[in-house]
Design a protein around this motif. Structure first.
Motif, PDB file in Angstrom:
ATOM      1  N   ASN A  59       0.889  -1.160   0.000  1.00 57.99           N
ATOM      2  CA  ASN A  59       0.000   0.000   0.000  1.00 57.99           C
ATOM      3  C   ASN A  59       0.926   1.207   0.000  1.00 57.99           C
ATOM      4  O   ASN A  59       1.171   1.837   1.015  1.00 57.99           O
ATOM      5  N   MET A  60       1.484   1.498  -1.180  1.00 61.69           N
ATOM      6  CA  MET A  60       2.604   2.426  -1.287  1.00 61.69           C
ATOM      7  C   MET A  60       2.256   3.834  -0.822  1.00 61.69           C
ATOM      8  O   MET A  60       3.053   4.495  -0.163  1.00 61.69           O
ATOM      9  N   ALA A  61       1.074   4.305  -1.157  1.00 59.07           N
ATOM     10  CA  ALA A  61       0.685   5.664  -0.760  1.00 59.07           C
ATOM     11  C   ALA A  61       0.622   5.795   0.760  1.00 59.07           C
ATOM     12  O   ALA A  61       0.932   6.849   1.312  1.00 59.07           O
ATOM     13  N   GLU A  62       0.227   4.743   1.443  1.00 55.01           N
ATOM     14  CA  GLU A  62       0.079   4.753   2.903  1.00 55.01           C
ATOM     15  C   GLU A  62       1.423   4.543   3.600  1.00 55.01           C
ATOM     16  O   GLU A  62       1.783   5.271   4.524  1.00 55.01           O
ATOM     17  N   CYS A  63       2.151   3.526   3.152  1.00 47.80           N
ATOM     18  CA  CYS A  63       3.335   3.089   3.894  1.00 47.80           C
ATOM     19  C   CYS A  63       4.643   3.645   3.354  1.00 47.80           C
ATOM     20  O   CYS A  63       5.657   3.606   4.047  1.00 47.80           O
ATOM     21  N   HIS A  64       4.641   4.140   2.123  1.00 51.95           N
ATOM     22  CA  HIS A  64       5.847   4.725   1.522  1.00 51.95           C
ATOM     23  C   HIS A  64       5.448   6.004   0.789  1.00 51.95           C
ATOM     24  O   HIS A  64       5.637   6.140  -0.423  1.00 51.95           O
ATOM     25  N   PRO A  65       4.871   6.955   1.510  1.00 55.48           N
ATOM     26  CA  PRO A  65       4.274   8.124   0.842  1.00 55.48           C
ATOM     27  C   PRO A  65       5.290   9.007   0.116  1.00 55.48           C
ATOM     28  O   PRO A  65       4.961   9.609  -0.907  1.00 55.48           O
ATOM     29  N   VAL A  66       6.525   9.097   0.626  1.00 55.39           N
ATOM     30  CA  VAL A  66       7.523   9.921  -0.055  1.00 55.39           C
ATOM     31  C   VAL A  66       7.890   9.296  -1.400  1.00 55.39           C
ATOM     32  O   VAL A  66       7.975   9.986  -2.423  1.00 55.39           O
ATOM     33  N   ALA A  67       8.078   7.994  -1.410  1.00 52.14           N
ATOM     34  CA  ALA A  67       8.421   7.313  -2.665  1.00 52.14           C
ATOM     35  C   ALA A  67       7.258   7.331  -3.651  1.00 52.14           C
ATOM     36  O   ALA A  67       7.475   7.346  -4.872  1.00 52.14           O
ATOM     37  N   PHE A  68       6.035   7.354  -3.144  1.00 52.47           N
ATOM     38  CA  PHE A  68       4.867   7.260  -4.037  1.00 52.47           C
ATOM     39  C   PHE A  68       4.710   8.512  -4.895  1.00 52.47           C
ATOM     40  O   PHE A  68       3.977   8.491  -5.881  1.00 52.47           O
ATOM     41  N   ARG A  69       5.410   9.570  -4.544  1.00 43.51           N
ATOM     42  CA  ARG A  69       5.334  10.772  -5.382  1.00 43.51           C
ATOM     43  C   ARG A  69       5.840  10.479  -6.795  1.00 43.51           C
ATOM     44  O   ARG A  69       5.399  11.110  -7.759  1.00 43.51           O
ATOM     45  N   TRP A  70       6.764   9.533  -6.936  1.00 43.43           N
ATOM     46  CA  TRP A  70       7.341   9.264  -8.252  1.00 43.43           C
ATOM     47  C   TRP A  70       6.376   8.516  -9.167  1.00 43.43           C
ATOM     48  O   TRP A  70       6.233   8.886 -10.344  1.00 43.43           O
ATOM     49  N   PRO A  71       5.688   7.464  -8.707  1.00 45.58           N
ATOM     50  CA  PRO A  71       4.635   6.906  -9.561  1.00 45.58           C
ATOM     51  C   PRO A  71       3.558   7.930  -9.931  1.00 45.58           C
ATOM     52  O   PRO A  71       3.075   7.950 -11.069  1.00 45.58           O
ATOM     53  N   LEU A  72       3.211   8.792  -8.970  1.00 45.12           N
ATOM     54  CA  LEU A  72       2.207   9.818  -9.280  1.00 45.12           C
ATOM     55  C   LEU A  72       2.738  10.810 -10.317  1.00 45.12           C
ATOM     56  O   LEU A  72       1.999  11.257 -11.202  1.00 45.12           O
ATOM     57  N   LYS A  73       4.017  11.139 -10.221  1.00 43.05           N
ATOM     58  CA  LYS A  73       4.631  12.032 -11.207  1.00 43.05           C
ATOM     59  C   LYS A  73       4.621  11.363 -12.587  1.00 43.05           C
ATOM     60  O   LYS A  73       4.329  12.011 -13.607  1.00 43.05           O
ATOM     61  N   ALA A  74       4.923  10.065 -12.612  1.00 40.34           N
ATOM     62  CA  ALA A  74       4.895   9.330 -13.884  1.00 40.34           C
ATOM     63  C   ALA A  74       3.493   9.323 -14.478  1.00 40.34           C
ATOM     64  O   ALA A  74       3.315   9.439 -15.703  1.00 40.34           O
ATOM     65  N   LYS A  75       2.498   9.216 -13.610  1.00 46.20           N
ATOM     66  CA  LYS A  75       1.110   9.199 -14.089  1.00 46.20           C
ATOM     67  C   LYS A  75       0.671  10.560 -14.601  1.00 46.20           C
ATOM     68  O   LYS A  75       0.123  10.681 -15.709  1.00 46.20           O
ATOM     69  N   THR A  76       0.903  11.597 -13.821  1.00 45.15           N
ATOM     70  CA  THR A  76       0.367  12.913 -14.165  1.00 45.15           C
ATOM     71  C   THR A  76       1.155  13.606 -15.273  1.00 45.15           C
ATOM     72  O   THR A  76       0.594  14.375 -16.053  1.00 45.15           O
ATOM     73  N   GLU A  77       2.473  13.337 -15.344  1.00 41.96           N
ATOM     74  CA  GLU A  77       3.297  14.040 -16.322  1.00 41.96           C
ATOM     75  C   GLU A  77       3.645  13.208 -17.554  1.00 41.96           C
ATOM     76  O   GLU A  77       4.007  13.762 -18.591  1.00 41.96           O
ATOM     77  N   HIS A  78       3.526  11.862 -17.433  1.00 40.57           N
ATOM     78  CA  HIS A  78       3.958  11.023 -18.545  1.00 40.57           C
ATOM     79  C   HIS A  78       2.915   9.983 -18.955  1.00 40.57           C
ATOM     80  O   HIS A  78       3.201   9.130 -19.797  1.00 40.57           O
TER      81      HIS A  78
END
Length: 848
Positions: A4-23
């Motif tokens: 549950n990356m957003a919950e347990c690794h929230p700092v790292a989850f910014r990168w998948p979100l960046k990949a989604k929103t920007e790429h």
């Protein structure tokens, strides 16, 4: 999956979100619960906990029979050249399809496998390159096996590919729906998305965390993901791979530098009294011979340098570099069997540093009772944890089950320093070593773990300095020279904090004669002239005074000058596979490491002319391959390590240079992952007659009862999990008022259907019960949980966070009172993500 990356690794989850929103990246979440991660993903596929291998195995089956995989030449070229798909397996190997859930080689008592029938078919061994064994390396050179036999057409039924194809043939979308409870349309959406986002110019990544590890088949779940990613050509390439989310401050580093009982630093195996480890020669032959045709052919250099780092001048060739005095293990000394022995009175003392088993230990009631059998216990932590206080106010004391006056355990509670109060390094999930500075002295008597360990070692050495007993040789000769220089301690109140730099320098390695740091593990020797605490970290201090862990120059991609990624600053392991077999990039979009035939190799031919050609990485990425080994190079049949490996053997830590779709060695429960039900399951295994992992670690002892298969008394699946607001057992969060206010109370997630069935209202108390114990929690009735239809039967699942205990500001029942002691046979981790329970409305003891 498994996180549950957003919950347990929230700092790292910014990168998948960046990949989604920007790429435009597609994010998918396969999980029993609809979580904070699910809410931010494009696809959520629900599955019953413990059925991940079915889901992944069905993707494998779908991929290898898809039109795209069979018509796009990229996939076959990658698989034939970079995996062991073409390798022939022994003729007498039998699969789970032959033995209804078992593999050939199972012992008569059904508790262990012999892997002899899992082996490769091989050519005749070559003539040894070393006729006389003058060194450990010569011993390895005398034992090089014949090359594996292969069929690159993949037509032979004994090839790994055909065995794998048959193995997963019954793992279908319909099987997923029947066993996992995931609608087949949703499964196909995930499978097609993964396939369509893989290829020569696209890669996909799979991330996991303890949602995969905490199973009796945890290692095999991860293996299934690695198999899938290998078939899709996603290993060794940018944006690909399988990423373990090891999010605690330095959990990666603590396994690198070996807090695991069975491992030495750098993932050398611990000497073991049960194996042929009588001498250093025996140890090296036993551990290194099976791996000698890989980069592990350097095992003698790593091992001797490690022993030299322990014992210095006292470690000589004549005394096997102190090997005989090094500890040897005699069994499974991991957490769960250690507490079983403690409960039986076999262990007298316990030192706990940053661990709280009274809350965090599985079957925590048994573990608390085991603590009461000790003579002494030392606890080092920030607050008085439940473990430190168990003797006076645990649930067993309050209920009268234990009496404080009857507990002989003498408890010493010592205050610990927090990270900002010490200097050191973190190693994160990407193997990136980063230094952190000390900001302030710890208050009062609080001290760092390094300080405690260093001073304890000094006192022990003082106690034993005059001993004449041979058994005390190791402690008398242990190198322990970490005193800080005056400049390091000048600005601090605490003057005897050990030097973090000297510790890291020893880990990095240095030449023994002049103590100069080593820039690369290629400089390590097996003659005692180098000392090295952990070969994988070599290069973090390449020269005196230079600490690459402190580097802070980033860029928009690899950032090779930000920290230091072991090994040799390589961020993507096996990145030779980012180029095709001829050495060309698979595509311009995914260019990373490739062969430049015109580049100056830095070598010369016998005539003194420069030899052109080498591997290059314009990004600055470390190249995980021999820089001058050309793509067409044919390895030497009687060579060692890189000499044996050919120019397209990208997976240099494997004995054949290939990614293993089929594991002929290294696993104790099978060469291919197969679906076994959790040890406690509400249903029978619908794929095989074999219900659960046959060699799972099981402890049938008093106080650790198990539930039967489909036990009507415990029909509900339960998973434990973590929250953003709290950390582990809460020792770093439940004492802080602002975090306690954010998440003040234990709760249980329940589907509306189960709530209606059990007459439970949202916000009311519920009691969750297993044969080990019971806990009460607030009911959170939510559609984030849903029932599963498994082969026509409704199966409910609930979720419980496990951070609470009876100490601190935010208090609650210990969820691990519910869990059983049962574990994965490879690594002894517990099965906390899929066991069974019962649920009713009201508080414990029938209270409303």
């Amino acid at each position: 999956m498994g996180s549950n990356m957003a919950e347990c690794h929230p700092v790292a989850f910014r990168w998948p979100l960046k990949a989604k929103t920007e790429h435009g990246a597609v994010l998918m979440h396969v999980d029993p619960r609809f979580t904070r991660t699910s809410a931010l993903c494009d696809i959520h596929a629900p599955i019953r906990a413990g059925t991940d291998i079915v889901f992944l195995g069905a993707i494998i089956n779908h991929v290898i029979h898809s039109e795209r995989w069979n018509t796009d030449p990229f996939f076959r070229e990658y698989v034939v050249n970079y995996t062991n798909a073409a390798t022939l397996i022994a003729a007498d190997f039998k699969d789970t399809e032959d033995l209804d859930g078992l593999y050939s080689g199972l012992s008569p008592d059904g508790k262990a496998y012999s892997n002899a029938t899992w082996a490769y078919q091989r050519e005749k061994p070559p003539a040894p390159a070393a006729q006389e064994a003058k060194t450990f390396t010569d011993l390895l050179l005398q034992r090089i096996p014949g090359r594996p036999k292969t069929d690159p057409t993949l037509r032979n039924p004994r090839t790994v590919f055909r065995i794998l194809e048959r193995h997963y043939s019954r793992y279908t979308p319909e099987t997923v729906e029947k066993i996992c409870g995931c609608p087949k349309e949703k499964f196909l959406q995930v499978a097609e998305s993964l396939l369509n986002n893989s290829g020569s110019d696209r890669t996909s990544n799979i991330t996991y965390a303890v949602g995969w590890t905490q199973h009796t088949v945890g290692v095999q779940i991860i293996r299934t993901a690695a198999i899938l990613q290998s078939l899709l050509g996603n290993i060794g390439r940018p944006g690909g791979g399988v990423l373990a989310l090891r999010g605690h401050a330095t959990i990666q580093g603590s396994t690198d530098i070996a807090t695991l009982y069975h491992s030495l630093p750098g993932y050398l195996n611990m000497p073991d009294a049960r194996k042929a480890h009588e001498s250093l020669k025996d140890f090296i032959l036993t551990e290194a011979v099976p791996l000698s045709t890989s980069f592990w052919g350097n095992y003698p250099k790593y091992a001797v340098s490690y022993f030299k780092a322990q014992f210095g001048d006292a470690a000589t060739r004549e005394n096997d570099y102190g090997y005989d005095y090094h500890p040897k293990i005699t069994g499974d000394h991991s957490h769960m069997p250690m507490f079983i022995d403690m409960a039986a009175g076999k262990i007298k003392g316990l030192l706990l540093m940053g661990q709280n088993p009274a809350v965090g230990g599985q079957n925590a009631r048994l573990q608390r009772k085991a603590l009461a059998k000790l003579d002494w216990m030392v606890v080092r932590d920030f607050f008085e944890t439940e473990t430190a206080a168990f003797w006076r106010n645990s649930p067993e004391i309050r209920s009268g089950e234990l009496k404080a006056s009857g507990i002989k355990t003498e408890v010493f509670f010592l205050p610990a320093a927090v990270v900002a109060e010490m200097e050191g390094t973190f190693t994160n999930t990407q193997r990136l070593i980063q230094a952190h500075d000390k900001a302030v002295d710890p208050p009062g008597d609080a001290r760092s773990d390094a300080w405690f360990s260093f001073l304890l070692g000094k006192r022990l050495k003082e106690l034993y300095k005059d001993s004449t007993h041979d058994r005390d040789w190791a402690i008398r000769n242990l190198l322990w020279n970490y005193e800080p220089d005056a400049a390091e301690a000048a600005e601090w109140r605490i003057k005897d904090e050990p030097s973090a730099y000297k510790l890291l320098k020893e880990i990095n390695g240095y030449t023994w004669e002049d103590r100069k740091p080593l820039p690369s593990f290629a400089n390590l020797k097996e003659d005692g002239s180098t000392a090295c605490g952990a070969w994988i970290y070599t290069g973090v201090i390449p020269e005196e005074g230079k600490n690459r862990a402190k580097s802070r120059k980033g860029d928009d991609w690899m950032s090779p000058n930000w920290g230091f990624a072991w090994p040799a600053n390589r961020h993507i392991m096996y990145n030779r596979a980012s180029a095709d077999p001829s050495g060309k990039p698979w595509s311009e979009k995914k260019k990373l490491v490739y062969w430049d035939p015109a580049a100056d190799s830095g070598t010369k031919d016998p005539a003194g002319k420069p030899v052109p050609g080498k591997w290059v990485a314009p990004s600055g990425e470390g190249i995980d391959f021999q820089p001058t080994k050309a793509p067409g190079f044919r390895g030497k049949d009687n060579g060692l390590g890189f000499d044996w490996l050919s120019g397209n053997d990208a997976f240099i830590m494997r004995s054949d240079g290939k990614a293993w779709l089929f594991a002929p060695a290294g696993l104790v429960d099978g060469p291919l992952p197969a679906h076994y039900e959790p040890y406690e399951s509400p249903v029978k295994n619908l794929l095989y007659r074999q219900q659960s992992n046959p060699v799972a670690k099981v402890w049938k002892v008093e106080g650790n009862p198990y539930h039967k298969v489909a036990d009507p008394s415990y029909p509900i699946v339960i998973s434990t999990y973590r929250l953003t607001e709290h950390h582990l057992t809460g020792a770093m969060s439940r004492w802080l008022p602002w975090l306690a206010e954010l998440m003040p109370e234990l709760f249980c997630e329940i589907s509306p259907e189960l709530a209606a069935e059990r007459k439970i209202m949202n916000g009311e108390y519920v009691t969750i019960r297993t044969a080990r114990g019971e806990v009460e929690a607030r009911a959170l009735v939510t559609r984030r949980m849903q029932p599963f239809l498994i082969d026509g039967k409704t199966v409910h699942e609930i979720g419980l966070p496990w951070h609470w205990g009876w100490q601190g500001t935010a208090q609650g029942d210990v969820v691990n009172n519910l869990t059983p002691l049962v574990g994965d046979p490879n690594v002894s981790i517990h099965e906390g993500k899929a066991f069974t329970c019962d649920l009713r409305a009201g508080k414990k003891g029938g209270r409303a």
